[in-house]
Design an enzyme around this catalytic site. Structure first.
Site, PDB file in Angstrom:
ATOM      1  N   GLY A 247      63.326 -24.886 -19.701  1.00  0.00           N
ATOM      2  CA  GLY A 247      64.494 -24.565 -18.883  1.00  0.00           C
ATOM      3  C   GLY A 247      65.368 -25.720 -18.466  1.00  0.00           C
ATOM      4  N   CYS A 355      86.249 -11.034 -38.183  1.00  0.00           N
ATOM      5  CA  CYS A 355      87.162 -10.046 -37.611  1.00  0.00           C
ATOM      6  C   CYS A 355      86.652  -9.529 -36.273  1.00  0.00           C
ATOM      7  CB  CYS A 355      87.361  -8.911 -38.601  1.00  0.00           C
ATOM      8  SG  CYS A 355      88.056  -9.528 -40.133  1.00  0.00           S
TER       9      CYS A 355
HETATM   10  C1  LIG Z   1      63.194 -19.853 -24.261  1.00  0.00           C
HETATM   11  C2  LIG Z   1      61.897 -20.199 -23.634  1.00  0.00           C
HETATM   12  C3  LIG Z   1      61.577 -21.534 -23.373  1.00  0.00           C
HETATM   13  C4  LIG Z   1      62.524 -22.684 -23.649  1.00  0.00           C
HETATM   14  O1  LIG Z   1      63.625 -22.693 -22.806  1.00  0.00           O
HETATM   15  P1  LIG Z   1      64.625 -23.939 -22.851  1.00  0.00           P
HETATM   16  O2  LIG Z   1      65.648 -23.618 -21.845  1.00  0.00           O
HETATM   17  O3  LIG Z   1      65.178 -23.995 -24.231  1.00  0.00           O
HETATM   18  O4  LIG Z   1      63.850 -25.147 -22.505  1.00  0.00           O
HETATM   19  C5  LIG Z   1      60.337 -21.813 -22.845  1.00  0.00           C
HETATM   20  N1  LIG Z   1      59.444 -20.824 -22.564  1.00  0.00           N
HETATM   21  C6  LIG Z   1      59.716 -19.524 -22.800  1.00  0.00           C
HETATM   22  C7  LIG Z   1      58.700 -18.502 -22.483  1.00  0.00           C
HETATM   23  C8  LIG Z   1      60.950 -19.160 -23.334  1.00  0.00           C
HETATM   24  O5  LIG Z   1      61.213 -17.872 -23.560  1.00  0.00           O
END
Ligand SMILES: *Cc1c(COP(=O)(O)O)cnc(C)c1O
Length: 431
Positions: A247, A355
């Site tokens: 995240g 499109c």
């Molecule tokens: C998408 C996801 C991540 C990675 O998220 P980032 O924002 O790209 O770091 C990590 N864990 C889970 C469970 C995810 O679905």
């Protein structure tokens, strides 16, 4: 290129007025492979991965790259050689990870809707951990594992009900989202898990969203997760790890006000809440590892003067990079031939040939007006780019190239029209 992008994308820089990836002139790739094409830097992935894992080198930890961000096997192999584990969200991803030799004991499996077949395959592979997102899933894994005389290592993905302040389409940690089990329910579900056959409880898991703009949501969530882990251990659960998800965001828009936390500040916050527990820390970063390691190269087809508006029409489209239209994402766009600093700038929309009015790479963007035939680079496109590409409008799936030093290799070729059209089958009654 803005200073933010330059700092974030060090392997991509101008030399002699031409944008390079490491030591490769991007014009060479465009002329050999054609456009549009994704171009990645090996060093880009490696440095981000190593910098992240170093943050937690002082404690037992495992970085499981969230491979949905960019799952090309060349990328996975690059990271796996450095010791990376993988966070997978489907059997296809698990198979990709295994195909490049990622050991099962470094793979965690996330996702709200794992099917029976996917679970069976993952059980066969004996992966490190299933991140369980619901009670029905817990029961399903238990039944499947015990029927096969196995034991599945599991953690419960806890939804800490924290608003990550991110775009609605990438927020996962509030009760409005489909993800995880509510925090207050967790102790009861852990008790249930401990009693079910075929399960070994080994961890606690969360992931509250993507491109998170500040430290506060991580701080609050880590605190809640750590306190839950502490409670569970007192209750007798023998936990081994704490999975803090991914995240961490990146700066896409140098003029925007989104300044994601510095990874060092993130690490301090996480360690402050978790160090005492003595558990192994698992992380699932995706975007942070991959975004800055790639650009999308595209050629200008036309520059069209509309009524009071200028459209730069390029050969890449929303089917190649959907982030601008899906997430209202900003990607810096630069000319591969560096514009003189005093060149006149204009406000334009950069659009593709598809499109759909949602088919744009940038809107109301101030840039030096390119000319037809110019090569443009869409920056910070290494994550959630090629993986979300489609063949909409019967366009050829975008190819990918990986650079290492002065070398490069096509790591996903452009399919031919015969390949694309040949996937269809006419039913007997139409022959
Ligand atoms: C998408 C996801 C991540 C990675 O998220 P980032 O924002 O790209 O770091 C990590 N864990 C889970 C469970 C995810 O679905």
């Amino acid at each position: 290129m803005s200073p933010d992008t330059r700092r974030f994308m060090k392997p991509f820089c101008y030399r002699g007025g031409v944008l390079h990836a490491e030591n490769v002139d991007l014009r060479d790739i465009a002329s050999e492979v054609g456009t549009p094409v994704y171009c990645y830097s090996t060093v880009g992935f490696e440095e981000q991965y190593l910098a992240f894992s170093r943050l937690f080198a002082a404690v037992p930890s495992l970085v499981c790259y969230a491979m949905k961000a960019n799952s090309n096997q060349a990328v996975l192999a690059t990271l796996a050689r450095l010791g990376a584990g993988m966070d997978v969200v489907s059997e296809g991803e698990l198979r990709r990870a295994r195909a490049v030799g990622v050991p099962p004991e470094k793979i965690v499996f996330s996702g709200v809707g794992k099917t029976q077949d996917e679970l069976a395959y993952a059980l066969d592979q004996d992966i490190l951990c299933f991140n369980v997102e619901s009670e029905p899933e817990l029961e399903q894994i238990s039944a499947l594992a015990s029927a096969g005389g196995r034991s599945a290592r599991i953690s419960i993905r806890v939804n800490p009900d924290i608003d990550a302040n991110t775009h609605a389409k990438i927020s996962t940690g509030t009760y409005a989202n489909k993800f995880g089990i509510p925090l207050e329910e967790a102790p009861r579900v852990y008790e249930k898990a401990a009693k079910l056959p075929g399960l070994t409880v080994t961890g606690v898991d969360m992931h509250i969203g993507s491109q998170i703009p500040d430290l506060a949501p991580f701080d609050a969530a880590a605190k809640r997760l750590a306190s839950l882990a502490c409670h569970l251990m007192k209750e007798g659960h023998r936990l081994e790890h704490l999975d803090l998800g991914g995240g961490l965001g990146v700066v896409y828009d140098p003029h925007g006000n989104l300044r994601p936390p510095e990874p060092t500040a993130y690490a301090e916050t996480i360690l402050r809440h978790t160090r005492e527990l003595g558990l192994k820390l698992v992380f699932e970063p995706g975007r942070l590892i991959a975004a800055g390691a790639g650009v999308l190269l595209t050629r200008v087809i036309h520059v069209k003067q509309g009524a009071g508006k200028t459209f730069v029409i390029v050969d890449a489209a929303m089917n190649d990079l959907i982030r601008p239209t899906l997430y209202e994402a900003h990607h810096e766009i630069v000319n591969v031939r560096e514009a003189p600093s005093d060149a006149a700038r204009e406000t334009v929309d950069v659009v593709g040939p598809v499109c759909e009015s949602g088919d744009y790479l940038a809107q109301k963007r101030e840039m030096t007006l390119p000319r037809p035939g110019d090569l443009l680079a869409v920056m910070s496109a290494g994550a959630y780019g090629a993986v979300q590409a489609s063949t909409y409008n019967s366009r050829l799936l975008v190819p990918e190239v990986l650079v290492k030093g002065s070398k490069y290799a096509v790591v996903r070729p452009r399919l031919s029209y015969d390949d694309l059209i040949g996937l269809d089958r006419l039913p007997g009654w139409l022959l």
